[in-house]
Design a protein around this motif. Structure first.
Motif, mmCIF file in Angstrom:
data_model
loop_
_atom_site.group_PDB
_atom_site.id
_atom_site.type_symbol
_atom_site.label_atom_id
_atom_site.label_comp_id
_atom_site.label_asym_id
_atom_site.label_seq_id
_atom_site.Cartn_x
_atom_site.Cartn_y
_atom_site.Cartn_z
ATOM 1 N N UNK B 4 -34.277 35.625 16.639
ATOM 2 C CA UNK B 4 -35.332 35.102 15.761
ATOM 3 C C UNK B 4 -35.689 33.682 16.177
ATOM 4 N N UNK B 5 -36.746 33.201 15.565
ATOM 5 C CA UNK B 5 -37.194 31.834 15.839
ATOM 6 C C UNK B 5 -36.173 30.845 15.304
ATOM 7 N N UNK B 6 -36.179 29.657 15.876
ATOM 8 C CA UNK B 6 -35.404 28.562 15.295
ATOM 9 C C UNK B 6 -33.953 28.520 15.714
ATOM 10 N N UNK B 8 -32.715 29.097 19.286
ATOM 11 C CA UNK B 8 -32.458 28.618 20.646
ATOM 12 C C UNK B 8 -32.855 27.149 20.807
ATOM 13 N N UNK B 10 -34.306 23.757 22.906
ATOM 14 C CA UNK B 10 -35.558 23.531 23.626
ATOM 15 C C UNK B 10 -35.476 23.883 25.123
ATOM 16 N N UNK B 13 -35.535 27.648 25.522
ATOM 17 C CA UNK B 13 -36.869 28.175 25.195
ATOM 18 C C UNK B 13 -37.837 27.921 26.340
ATOM 19 N N UNK B 97 -43.507 33.969 18.121
ATOM 20 C CA UNK B 97 -44.345 33.494 19.217
ATOM 21 C C UNK B 97 -43.588 32.561 20.153
ATOM 22 N N UNK B 98 -42.886 31.593 19.559
ATOM 23 C CA UNK B 98 -42.218 30.593 20.389
ATOM 24 C C UNK B 98 -41.061 31.222 21.157
#
Lengths: 252, 203
Positions: B4-6, B8, B10, B13, B97-98
């Motif tokens: 899920x997001x949040x 990993x 930077x 990513x 998305x990220x």
């Protein structure tokens, strides 16, 4: 079963241009995803909660979605304090609770939900088709956008095909169990779905060629950016910028 | 299978996003407009596979079948999987998305690799075809889980135990993926071998 329940409505976000929402949403999510600061994550979370409220989704459905995404967050909330290690350890009966682990798990929970709300408020309020065309106008490769729009178009058809085959199997008294027979049956169901979609692709391709298809999909609506779109984009970018600046100055 | 997001960091990513963009670019480059319809349909089929739940032990898992897609499409599987993941993010908010770069790399990378490496075995005997099918399913799932665990570990060393837990819990899934991919491959060989590019399609 497959649907876009949040994409219909008449709120500010439903009426805004998809390009604005894609850019604004991505930038805001990016800031939230990369921050390591508790304060920034929290402010971002509160802001995206506000965005979600403005988009007025149906409450039951939205709670269900949020719950699904948070299964993994819950897993982390339980497992990280026990496994993370680090310096701050509190002995609780038989368990060693790592405070660092607890902190990380909470930060992740806030970030995950912040980005999720941002996604639900901004991107889920557009239909996939308008998102696709927005991405094309934002200069994403045309082939990729074509893939997106066409898979989206055929998704429902293929799912129907699969369900039909599955129903036929059920009518023949197929009950799934932990057996090789079950796996073989599912494989054949899926294999048949593949064969059907392969042949469908051939037919669709021929039909498109006959109609003069040259690789371009032309949308019926060519939305123009309005003043409110610029305003929305500017405010989203401004908030993201402030959060990013704050995040760089306060790494923790 | 989706991160899920949040979660990993930077660098992870950014790194995976770069690799995913590169993989997608190669895949798109190798894709001409004559094949694009087939790839979109298979991308949709890949999406549908994730809605199929097969029983395993007391619970059930949903299929992934990245290895199968790799065998069929080769490099074309990369953009196909990215598109399917994007649609999953839109419809079910799985992933996002990220984190699409990381999830894309985790799933499409091994799928393409296994597909390209194992495809020559499909030209062999029936036994070799079955082995190739099983390995494609098993290995692509194995490397996907490994990459997923690796992404978590690289984001934060403290994730080590959680990451190994995730990797271990995916072992039964790998076997199921292997079996299903094997059966689908033998099915396709009998029913329509041109899907696996074993004979030239009658055009």
């Amino acid at each position: 079963m497959i649907s876009e329940p949040f994409s219909s409505g008449s709120t500010l976000f439903h009426c805004s241009d998809a390009r604005v929402k894609v850019i604004g949403g991505t930038v805001l999510s990016l800031v939230l995803a990369t921050t390591t600061s508790f304060a920034v994550a929290m402010i971002g979370f509160l802001f995206t909660s506000l965005l979600l409220l403005i988009s007025r989704p149906s409450p039951g459905l939205i709670l269900k979605r949020i719950a699904t995404v948070n299964i993994f967050t819950l897993f982390l909330l339980f497992s990280l304090p026990l496994t993370y290690g680090g310096a701050d350890i509190v002995q609780l009966q038989y368990f060693q609770i790592s405070l660092d682990g607890m902190r990380i798990a909470c930060l992740i929970a806030i970030k995950t939900n912040g980005i999720l709300f941002c996604f639900l408020a901004l991107l889920a309020t557009s239909s996939t088709v308008s998102l696709g065309h927005a991405l094309e106008r934002l200069r994403l490769p045309r082939k990729l956008v074509f893939l997106l729009l066409f898979s989206y178009r055929q998704l429902f058809v293929i799912h129907q095909e699969y369900l039909r085959l599955h129903r036929a199997a059920q009518l023949r008294a197929f009950t799934p169990s932990n057996s090789l027979h079950t796996y073989r049956t599912y494989s054949h169901l899926f294999g048949m779905t593949l064969v059907k979609s392969w042949n469908r692709a051939e037919r669709v391709h021929q039909a498109m060629i006959l109609r003069g298809f040259d690789g371009r999909l032309i949308p019926l609506k060519q939305p123009q950016l309005r003043k409110s779109d610029y305003l929305l984009l500017a405010s989203l970018l401004l908030i993201s910028l402030i959060l990013a600046g704050f995040s760089l100055n306060n790494p923790v | 299978m989706h991160i899920s997001e949040g979660i990993l960091s930077t660098p992870v990513l950014a790194g995976s996003a770069v690799l995913t963009v590169m993989g997608t670019a190669v895949g798109l480059k190798k894709l001409d407009y004559d094949r694009i319809m087939t790839v979109s349909l298979l991308s949709a089929t890949f999406f549908v596979a994730s809605l199929i739940h097969v029983p395993i032990g007391p619970g059930s898992v949903h299929l992934l079948l990245g290895g199968l897609l790799g065998l069929i499409l080769g490099w074309g599987a990369f953009p196909a999987i990215i598109v399917a993941l994007f649609l999953q993010a839109i419809f079910f908010q799985y992933g996002g998305i990220i984190v699409l770069g990381a999830n894309g790399l985790n799933i499409a990378g091994p799928a393409v690799l296994c597909g390209l490496l194992l495809h020559p075995m499909l030209l062999g005997t029936r036994k070799q075809q079955m082995t190739a099918g099983f390995l494609a399913g098993f290995c692509s799932m194995f490397f996907s889980a490994l990459l997923m665990a690796g992404a978590l570990f690289l984001s934060d060393q403290g994730f080590l135990k959680v990451a190994s837990l995730i990797l271990a819990s995916h072992f039964p899934v790998m076997i199921v993926e292997g079996l299903i991919t094997m059966f689908v491959v033998t099915f396709l060989v009998r029913v329509q071998p041109e899907i696996l590019s074993l004979t030239t399609s009658p055009q």
